[in-house]
Design a protein around this motif. Structure first.
Motif, PDB file in Angstrom:
ATOM      1  N   LEU A   1       0.828  -1.205   0.000  1.00  0.00           N
ATOM      2  CA  LEU A   1       0.000   0.000   0.000  1.00  0.00           C
ATOM      3  C   LEU A   1       0.861   1.253   0.000  1.00  0.00           C
ATOM      4  CD1 LEU A   1      -2.785   1.312   0.166  1.00  0.00           C
ATOM      5  CD2 LEU A   1      -2.706   1.049   2.653  1.00  0.00           C
ATOM      6  N   GLY A   2       1.986   1.233   0.704  1.00  0.00           N
ATOM      7  CA  GLY A   2       2.886   2.385   0.701  1.00  0.00           C
ATOM      8  C   GLY A   2       3.468   2.652  -0.679  1.00  0.00           C
ATOM      9  N   GLY A   3       3.896   1.581  -1.380  1.00  0.00           N
ATOM     10  CA  GLY A   3       4.415   1.765  -2.737  1.00  0.00           C
ATOM     11  C   GLY A   3       3.348   2.256  -3.695  1.00  0.00           C
ATOM     12  N   LEU A   4       2.114   1.786  -3.522  1.00  0.00           N
ATOM     13  CA  LEU A   4       1.020   2.232  -4.391  1.00  0.00           C
ATOM     14  C   LEU A   4       0.667   3.691  -4.147  1.00  0.00           C
ATOM     15  CD1 LEU A   4      -0.925   1.250  -6.563  1.00  0.00           C
ATOM     16  CD2 LEU A   4      -2.505   0.544  -4.759  1.00  0.00           C
ATOM     17  N   LEU A   5       0.727   4.126  -2.902  1.00  0.00           N
ATOM     18  CA  LEU A   5       0.443   5.537  -2.611  1.00  0.00           C
ATOM     19  C   LEU A   5       1.539   6.446  -3.146  1.00  0.00           C
ATOM     20  CD1 LEU A   5      -1.047   5.412   1.008  1.00  0.00           C
ATOM     21  CD2 LEU A   5      -2.242   5.845  -1.148  1.00  0.00           C
TER      22      LEU A   5
ATOM     23  N   GLN B   1       0.954   4.724  10.882  1.00  0.00           N
ATOM     24  CA  GLN B   1       0.296   3.446  11.121  1.00  0.00           C
ATOM     25  C   GLN B   1       1.310   2.301  11.223  1.00  0.00           C
ATOM     26  OE1 GLN B   1      -2.672   2.617  11.797  1.00  0.00           O
ATOM     27  NE2 GLN B   1      -3.081   0.532  11.051  1.00  0.00           N
ATOM     28  N   MET B   2       2.275   2.260  10.327  1.00  0.00           N
ATOM     29  CA  MET B   2       3.282   1.206  10.375  1.00  0.00           C
ATOM     30  C   MET B   2       4.179   1.354  11.602  1.00  0.00           C
ATOM     31  SD  MET B   2       4.278   1.007   6.312  1.00  0.00           S
ATOM     32  CE  MET B   2       5.399  -0.378   6.561  1.00  0.00           C
ATOM     33  N   GLY B   3       4.502   2.603  11.977  1.00  0.00           N
ATOM     34  CA  GLY B   3       5.335   2.815  13.166  1.00  0.00           C
ATOM     35  C   GLY B   3       4.653   2.336  14.428  1.00  0.00           C
ATOM     36  N   THR B   4       3.368   2.643  14.607  1.00  0.00           N
ATOM     37  CA  THR B   4       2.654   2.174  15.800  1.00  0.00           C
ATOM     38  C   THR B   4       2.465   0.660  15.778  1.00  0.00           C
ATOM     39  OG1 THR B   4       0.554   2.640  14.660  1.00  0.00           O
ATOM     40  CG2 THR B   4       1.429   4.354  16.111  1.00  0.00           C
ATOM     41  N   GLY B   5       2.416   0.062  14.571  1.00  0.00           N
ATOM     42  CA  GLY B   5       2.299  -1.394  14.507  1.00  0.00           C
ATOM     43  C   GLY B   5       3.561  -2.096  14.980  1.00  0.00           C
ATOM     44  N   TYR B   6       4.726  -1.585  14.562  1.00  0.00           N
ATOM     45  CA  TYR B   6       5.984  -2.176  15.015  1.00  0.00           C
ATOM     46  C   TYR B   6       6.241  -1.922  16.493  1.00  0.00           C
ATOM     47  CZ  TYR B   6       7.285  -3.281  10.201  1.00  0.00           C
ATOM     48  OH  TYR B   6       7.333  -3.812   8.939  1.00  0.00           O
ATOM     49  N   GLU B   7       5.685  -0.850  17.035  1.00  0.00           N
ATOM     50  CA  GLU B   7       5.856  -0.541  18.452  1.00  0.00           C
ATOM     51  C   GLU B   7       4.824  -1.243  19.326  1.00  0.00           C
ATOM     52  OE1 GLU B   7       8.223   1.131  19.929  1.00  0.00           O
ATOM     53  OE2 GLU B   7       9.260   1.615  18.053  1.00  0.00           O
ATOM     54  N   ARG B   8       3.946  -2.001  18.731  1.00  0.00           N
ATOM     55  CA  ARG B   8       2.900  -2.754  19.446  1.00  0.00           C
ATOM     56  C   ARG B   8       1.921  -1.827  20.182  1.00  0.00           C
ATOM     57  NH1 ARG B   8       5.299  -6.005  16.750  1.00  0.00           N
ATOM     58  NH2 ARG B   8       5.854  -8.169  17.302  1.00  0.00           N
ATOM     59  N   ALA B   9       1.741  -0.617  19.678  1.00  0.00           N
ATOM     60  CA  ALA B   9       0.745   0.298  20.255  1.00  0.00           C
ATOM     61  C   ALA B   9      -0.593  -0.001  19.596  1.00  0.00           C
ATOM     62  CB  ALA B   9       1.162   1.742  20.036  1.00  0.00           C
ATOM     63  N   VAL B  10      -1.274  -1.015  20.115  1.00  0.00           N
ATOM     64  CA  VAL B  10      -2.462  -1.547  19.432  1.00  0.00           C
ATOM     65  C   VAL B  10      -3.594  -0.521  19.410  1.00  0.00           C
ATOM     66  CG1 VAL B  10      -4.156  -3.421  19.429  1.00  0.00           C
ATOM     67  CG2 VAL B  10      -1.800  -3.890  20.118  1.00  0.00           C
ATOM     68  N   GLY B  11      -3.800   0.200  20.499  1.00  0.00           N
ATOM     69  CA  GLY B  11      -4.904   1.154  20.540  1.00  0.00           C
ATOM     70  C   GLY B  11      -4.761   2.249  19.490  1.00  0.00           C
ATOM     71  N   VAL B  12      -3.570   2.853  19.415  1.00  0.00           N
ATOM     72  CA  VAL B  12      -3.335   3.896  18.416  1.00  0.00           C
ATOM     73  C   VAL B  12      -3.316   3.290  17.011  1.00  0.00           C
ATOM     74  CG1 VAL B  12      -1.786   5.747  17.712  1.00  0.00           C
ATOM     75  CG2 VAL B  12      -2.043   5.192  20.131  1.00  0.00           C
ATOM     76  N   HIS B  13      -2.801   2.061  16.899  1.00  0.00           N
ATOM     77  CA  HIS B  13      -2.706   1.409  15.600  1.00  0.00           C
ATOM     78  C   HIS B  13      -4.100   1.145  15.011  1.00  0.00           C
ATOM     79  CE1 HIS B  13      -0.708  -1.002  12.528  1.00  0.00           C
ATOM     80  NE2 HIS B  13      -1.657  -1.935  12.706  1.00  0.00           N
ATOM     81  N   VAL B  14      -5.010   0.719  15.819  1.00  0.00           N
ATOM     82  CA  VAL B  14      -6.368   0.439  15.329  1.00  0.00           C
ATOM     83  C   VAL B  14      -7.083   1.733  14.973  1.00  0.00           C
ATOM     84  CG1 VAL B  14      -8.627  -0.488  15.982  1.00  0.00           C
ATOM     85  CG2 VAL B  14      -6.550  -1.741  16.571  1.00  0.00           C
ATOM     86  N   THR B  15      -6.902   2.768  15.794  1.00  0.00           N
ATOM     87  CA  THR B  15      -7.558   4.048  15.505  1.00  0.00           C
ATOM     88  C   THR B  15      -7.052   4.647  14.197  1.00  0.00           C
ATOM     89  OG1 THR B  15      -7.779   4.455  17.874  1.00  0.00           O
ATOM     90  CG2 THR B  15      -8.047   6.337  16.397  1.00  0.00           C
ATOM     91  N   LEU B  16      -5.744   4.641  14.011  1.00  0.00           N
ATOM     92  CA  LEU B  16      -5.192   5.153  12.760  1.00  0.00           C
ATOM     93  C   LEU B  16      -5.610   4.299  11.568  1.00  0.00           C
ATOM     94  CD1 LEU B  16      -1.539   6.226  13.738  1.00  0.00           C
ATOM     95  CD2 LEU B  16      -3.473   7.693  13.137  1.00  0.00           C
ATOM     96  N   GLY B  17      -5.757   2.999  11.792  1.00  0.00           N
ATOM     97  CA  GLY B  17      -6.190   2.127  10.706  1.00  0.00           C
ATOM     98  C   GLY B  17      -7.588   2.469  10.227  1.00  0.00           C
ATOM     99  N   VAL B  18      -8.493   2.763  11.161  1.00  0.00           N
ATOM    100  CA  VAL B  18      -9.862   3.135  10.782  1.00  0.00           C
ATOM    101  C   VAL B  18      -9.861   4.447   9.991  1.00  0.00           C
ATOM    102  CG1 VAL B  18     -12.119   3.814  11.673  1.00  0.00           C
ATOM    103  CG2 VAL B  18     -10.910   1.885  12.704  1.00  0.00           C
ATOM    104  N   LEU B  19      -9.083   5.430  10.464  1.00  0.00           N
ATOM    105  CA  LEU B  19      -9.014   6.704   9.752  1.00  0.00           C
ATOM    106  C   LEU B  19      -8.370   6.549   8.380  1.00  0.00           C
ATOM    107  CD1 LEU B  19      -7.949   9.073  12.694  1.00  0.00           C
ATOM    108  CD2 LEU B  19     -10.233   8.731  11.727  1.00  0.00           C
TER     109      LEU B  19
END
Length: 216
Positions: A77-81, A120-138
């Motif tokens: 998705l990053g390469g496509l964007l 989104q990818m940074g919070t995923g590697y840091e295991r910040a699930v709450g922020v990761h899910v919120t950013l994913g929805v946005l």
């Protein structure tokens, strides 16, 4: 005796003949190709974003092998964007007739989506699930909004009106007081008096005028 004055009716302008309606201007090929590329990249980005939600849900259900597919899809998705950012720059540049420029929103929206994907990818590697899910929805919501905007019909450049058409000028209405003034002139000429039709004879002038008695 003079004939009564005839009322004159104002002349109305003749209606202009109705011509065939002008066809809608076609979108120049210089604008059409970047728009098609933008639609293709926006559609693919939206599909990958929806796939990310499916993979994330599968991981939360206990299918841990979906985590690797989730990571690879985020990279794709990053390469496509990044490719969509270049296409959005072409859309903004335009290239149609008269050097028309395209809308600015694809360029700004794609840059914002890229920034959101990096976070989104940074919070995923840091295991910040709450922020990761919120950013994913946005992020997925932004991808869907970009998809809708990309598939809207393109607006062709505005054309200047043709100089062959001439405006219809209405003839000014004739004054209603003209027949009345003419009738007064004709009535004065018919009675043979020069004092506006009062019925009195004119007073004689010259030598011996005092000796003549004028009877009204």
């Amino acid at each position: 005796m003079s004939s009564p004055p005839v009322a004159r009716t104002p002349r109305l302008p003749s209606p202009a003949p109705a011509g065939p309606s002008a066809p809608a201007p076609a979108v120049p090929p210089g604008i059409r190709l970047p728009r098609l590329l933008l639609r293709a990249t926006a559609t693919a980005s939206a599909v990958l974003g929806l796939a990310q939600t499916v993979l994330a849900g599968s991981f939360l259900n206990g299918h841990y092998e979906a985590l690797r597919a989730h990571e690879l899809t985020a990279m794709a998705l990053g390469g496509l964007l990044l490719a969509q950012l270049a296409v959005a720059a072409l859309v903004r540049r335009g290239g149609g007739a008269g050097g028309a420029r395209g809308p600015w929103w694809p360029l700004g929206a794609t840059a914002l989506l890229l920034a959101a994907l990096g976070a989104q990818m940074g919070t995923g590697y840091e295991r910040a699930v709450g922020v990761h899910v919120t950013l994913g929805v946005l992020l997925v919501s932004g991808l869907l909004f970009g998809l809708v905007g990309a598939w809207r019909p393109a607006q062709a450049p505005a054309l200047s009106p043709s100089s062959d058409t001439e405006p219809v000028v209405e003839a000014p209405a004739e004054s209603e007081s003209e027949p009345e003034s003419e009738s007064r002139t004709e009535s004065g000429a018919g009675t043979g008096t020069g004092d506006g039709g009062s019925g009195r004879l004119p007073r004689p002038t010259g030598a011996g005028a005092d000796a003549v008695e004028v009877t009204p």
